[in-house]
Scaffold this motif. Structure first.
Motif, PDB file in Angstrom:
ATOM      1  N   ASP A   1      13.222  -5.269  -2.653  1.00 44.88           N
ATOM      2  CA  ASP A   1      14.075  -6.426  -2.374  1.00 44.88           C
ATOM      3  C   ASP A   1      15.460  -6.088  -2.902  1.00 44.88           C
ATOM      4  OD1 ASP A   1      15.444  -8.796  -2.189  1.00 44.88           O
ATOM      5  OD2 ASP A   1      13.920 -10.004  -3.200  1.00 44.88           O
ATOM      6  N   ALA A   2      16.370  -5.784  -1.980  1.00 44.46           N
ATOM      7  CA  ALA A   2      17.726  -5.391  -2.373  1.00 44.46           C
ATOM      8  C   ALA A   2      18.718  -6.546  -2.281  1.00 44.46           C
ATOM      9  CB  ALA A   2      18.186  -4.227  -1.505  1.00 44.46           C
ATOM     10  N   GLY A   3      18.220  -7.761  -2.096  1.00 43.05           N
ATOM     11  CA  GLY A   3      19.104  -8.910  -1.976  1.00 43.05           C
ATOM     12  C   GLY A   3      19.517  -9.152  -0.542  1.00 43.05           C
ATOM     13  N   ALA A   4      20.372  -8.297  -0.001  1.00 40.15           N
ATOM     14  CA  ALA A   4      20.850  -8.448   1.371  1.00 40.15           C
ATOM     15  C   ALA A   4      19.804  -8.012   2.394  1.00 40.15           C
ATOM     16  CB  ALA A   4      22.132  -7.647   1.579  1.00 40.15           C
ATOM     17  N   TRP A   5      18.845  -7.219   1.965  1.00 33.48           N
ATOM     18  CA  TRP A   5      17.791  -6.738   2.853  1.00 33.48           C
ATOM     19  C   TRP A   5      16.520  -6.485   2.053  1.00 33.48           C
ATOM     20  CZ3 TRP A   5      16.089  -1.954   1.355  1.00 33.48           C
ATOM     21  CH2 TRP A   5      16.969  -1.189   0.602  1.00 33.48           C
ATOM     22  N   ASN A   6      15.399  -6.481   2.741  1.00 35.40           N
ATOM     23  CA  ASN A   6      14.095  -6.158   2.165  1.00 35.40           C
ATOM     24  C   ASN A   6      13.474  -5.060   3.015  1.00 35.40           C
ATOM     25  OD1 ASN A   6      13.734  -8.297   0.096  1.00 35.40           O
ATOM     26  ND2 ASN A   6      13.957  -9.610   1.874  1.00 35.40           N
ATOM     27  N   ALA A   7      12.740  -4.174   2.361  1.00 40.27           N
ATOM     28  CA  ALA A   7      12.065  -3.100   3.098  1.00 40.27           C
ATOM     29  C   ALA A   7      10.647  -2.955   2.583  1.00 40.27           C
ATOM     30  CB  ALA A   7      12.811  -1.784   2.928  1.00 40.27           C
ATOM     31  N   ARG A   8       9.782  -2.468   3.475  1.00 43.50           N
ATOM     32  CA  ARG A   8       8.410  -2.145   3.100  1.00 43.50           C
ATOM     33  C   ARG A   8       8.153  -0.687   3.464  1.00 43.50           C
ATOM     34  NH1 ARG A   8       4.711  -6.718   5.758  1.00 43.50           N
ATOM     35  NH2 ARG A   8       5.932  -6.058   7.553  1.00 43.50           N
ATOM     36  N   PHE A   9       7.426  -0.020   2.558  1.00 42.01           N
ATOM     37  CA  PHE A   9       7.099   1.396   2.721  1.00 42.01           C
ATOM     38  C   PHE A   9       5.588   1.564   2.661  1.00 42.01           C
ATOM     39  CE2 PHE A   9      11.320   1.024   1.092  1.00 42.01           C
ATOM     40  CZ  PHE A   9      12.037   1.963   1.819  1.00 42.01           C
ATOM     41  N   ARG A  10       5.021   2.199   3.701  1.00 37.27           N
ATOM     42  CA  ARG A  10       3.575   2.420   3.757  1.00 37.27           C
ATOM     43  C   ARG A  10       3.197   3.694   3.016  1.00 37.27           C
ATOM     44  NH1 ARG A  10       2.910   1.545  10.128  1.00 37.27           N
ATOM     45  NH2 ARG A  10       4.515   3.112   9.978  1.00 37.27           N
ATOM     46  N   PHE A  11       2.044   3.618   2.356  1.00 39.84           N
ATOM     47  CA  PHE A  11       1.430   4.802   1.762  1.00 39.84           C
ATOM     48  C   PHE A  11      -0.051   4.756   2.108  1.00 39.84           C
ATOM     49  CE2 PHE A  11       1.465   1.500  -1.495  1.00 39.84           C
ATOM     50  CZ  PHE A  11       0.181   1.537  -2.026  1.00 39.84           C
ATOM     51  N   SER A  12      -0.763   5.805   1.763  1.00 39.58           N
ATOM     52  CA  SER A  12      -2.149   5.915   2.197  1.00 39.58           C
ATOM     53  C   SER A  12      -3.052   6.342   1.058  1.00 39.58           C
ATOM     54  CB  SER A  12      -2.243   6.936   3.340  1.00 39.58           C
ATOM     55  OG  SER A  12      -3.573   7.138   3.714  1.00 39.58           O
ATOM     56  N   PHE A  13      -4.339   6.152   1.274  1.00 41.21           N
ATOM     57  CA  PHE A  13      -5.353   6.617   0.344  1.00 41.21           C
ATOM     58  C   PHE A  13      -6.056   7.862   0.868  1.00 41.21           C
ATOM     59  CE2 PHE A  13      -4.693   2.424  -1.336  1.00 41.21           C
ATOM     60  CZ  PHE A  13      -4.979   2.530  -2.681  1.00 41.21           C
ATOM     61  N   TRP A  14      -5.548   8.462   1.944  1.00 37.69           N
ATOM     62  CA  TRP A  14      -6.174   9.708   2.425  1.00 37.69           C
ATOM     63  C   TRP A  14      -5.159  10.836   2.615  1.00 37.69           C
ATOM     64  CZ3 TRP A  14      -5.195  11.928   7.205  1.00 37.69           C
ATOM     65  CH2 TRP A  14      -4.553  11.136   8.149  1.00 37.69           C
ATOM     66  N   HIS A  15      -3.870  10.569   2.466  1.00 38.37           N
ATOM     67  CA  HIS A  15      -2.848  11.616   2.494  1.00 38.37           C
ATOM     68  C   HIS A  15      -1.695  11.179   1.600  1.00 38.37           C
ATOM     69  CE1 HIS A  15      -0.152   9.290   5.073  1.00 38.37           C
ATOM     70  NE2 HIS A  15      -1.185   9.044   5.869  1.00 38.37           N
ATOM     71  N   ASN A  16      -0.748  12.066   1.373  1.00 44.68           N
ATOM     72  CA  ASN A  16       0.324  11.798   0.412  1.00 44.68           C
ATOM     73  C   ASN A  16       1.681  11.517   1.041  1.00 44.68           C
ATOM     74  OD1 ASN A  16      -1.235  12.033  -1.979  1.00 44.68           O
ATOM     75  ND2 ASN A  16      -1.302  14.235  -1.665  1.00 44.68           N
ATOM     76  N   GLU A  17       1.698  11.163   2.306  1.00 41.65           N
ATOM     77  CA  GLU A  17       2.963  10.843   2.961  1.00 41.65           C
ATOM     78  C   GLU A  17       3.313   9.369   2.763  1.00 41.65           C
ATOM     79  OE1 GLU A  17       2.817  12.092   7.051  1.00 41.65           O
ATOM     80  OE2 GLU A  17       1.834  13.963   6.464  1.00 41.65           O
ATOM     81  N   VAL A  18       4.603   9.099   2.707  1.00 40.93           N
ATOM     82  CA  VAL A  18       5.126   7.730   2.619  1.00 40.93           C
ATOM     83  C   VAL A  18       6.104   7.566   3.765  1.00 40.93           C
ATOM     84  CG1 VAL A  18       6.543   6.160   1.237  1.00 40.93           C
ATOM     85  CG2 VAL A  18       4.879   7.643   0.103  1.00 40.93           C
ATOM     86  N   ASP A  19       6.059   6.413   4.427  1.00 41.50           N
ATOM     87  CA  ASP A  19       7.036   6.188   5.497  1.00 41.50           C
ATOM     88  C   ASP A  19       7.544   4.756   5.466  1.00 41.50           C
ATOM     89  OD1 ASP A  19       4.677   5.042   6.530  1.00 41.50           O
ATOM     90  OD2 ASP A  19       5.152   5.578   8.574  1.00 41.50           O
ATOM     91  N   LEU A  20       8.708   4.587   6.052  1.00 37.93           N
ATOM     92  CA  LEU A  20       9.316   3.268   6.158  1.00 37.93           C
ATOM     93  C   LEU A  20       8.519   2.440   7.163  1.00 37.93           C
ATOM     94  CD1 LEU A  20      11.701   1.288   5.654  1.00 37.93           C
ATOM     95  CD2 LEU A  20      12.850   2.403   7.580  1.00 37.93           C
ATOM     96  N   TRP A  21       8.136   1.235   6.776  1.00 33.61           N
ATOM     97  CA  TRP A  21       7.413   0.343   7.682  1.00 33.61           C
ATOM     98  C   TRP A  21       8.410  -0.556   8.407  1.00 33.61           C
ATOM     99  CZ3 TRP A  21       3.068  -3.502   5.854  1.00 33.61           C
ATOM    100  CH2 TRP A  21       2.418  -4.002   6.987  1.00 33.61           C
ATOM    101  N   ASP A  22       9.227  -1.273   7.638  1.00 35.42           N
ATOM    102  CA  ASP A  22      10.217  -2.136   8.269  1.00 35.42           C
ATOM    103  C   ASP A  22      11.319  -2.523   7.294  1.00 35.42           C
ATOM    104  OD1 ASP A  22       8.983  -4.052   6.639  1.00 35.42           O
ATOM    105  OD2 ASP A  22       8.203  -5.247   8.278  1.00 35.42           O
TER     106      ASP A  22
END
Length: 142
Positions: A27-48
């Motif tokens: 939560d950056a104030g002017a915008w909010n972001a969600r980042f997905r992670f997994s329990f079967w690999h180590n990649e993280v990506d932007l969700w929205d």
């Protein structure tokens, strides 16, 4: 609960009303972001990001992904998620034993099995899958 910080922004797992897939919030104030992670690999990506009109520069979003993707931070995120939500969000998905992955779209075949349950072990940072129709489970070291 706070996982880590990046350039003064806190990356957090919310402890109420969370839902699959596993994700962290900023939560950056002017915008909010969600980042997905997994329990079967180590990649993280932007969700929205909302609102999209206030989306920060891509370098900021990539930096947040990289920060959350650091092994210690990702392990902490998984531990918090598992404690709060009690799921690895893998139940009833398909596991491909040959490719060692959860494929996006693949029918059940001789090499694929439906995941009956998944359990995360935060002390070992590993996931144990029970596969329907297969005597042996799968252990994923993260």
């Amino acid at each position: 609960m706070k996982i880590c910080s990046y350039k003064g922004m806190s990356i957090r797992i919310m402890l109420r009303d969370e839902h699959c897939p596993p994700h962290a919030h900023v939560d950056a104030g002017a915008w909010n972001a969600r980042f997905r992670f997994s329990f079967w690999h180590n990649e993280v990506d932007l969700w929205d990001v909302v609102p999209l009109s206030r989306r920060p520069p891509l370098t900021v979003l990539n930096g947040l992904c990289l920060s959350l993707g650091q092994p210690a931070h990702l392990r902490r995120a998984r531990g918090i998620w598992w404690s709060a939500v009690k799921t690895a969000c893998l139940d009833n998905q398909i596991w491909d034993c040959q490719a060692n992955e959860v494929p996006v779209m693949k029918p059940v075949t001789d090499e694929t099995y439906r995941i009956g349950s998944a359990r995360y072990d935060p002390d070992e940072d590993k996931v144990l899958l029970s596969l329907i129709g297969k005597l042996e489970g799968v252990e994923i070291e993260l």
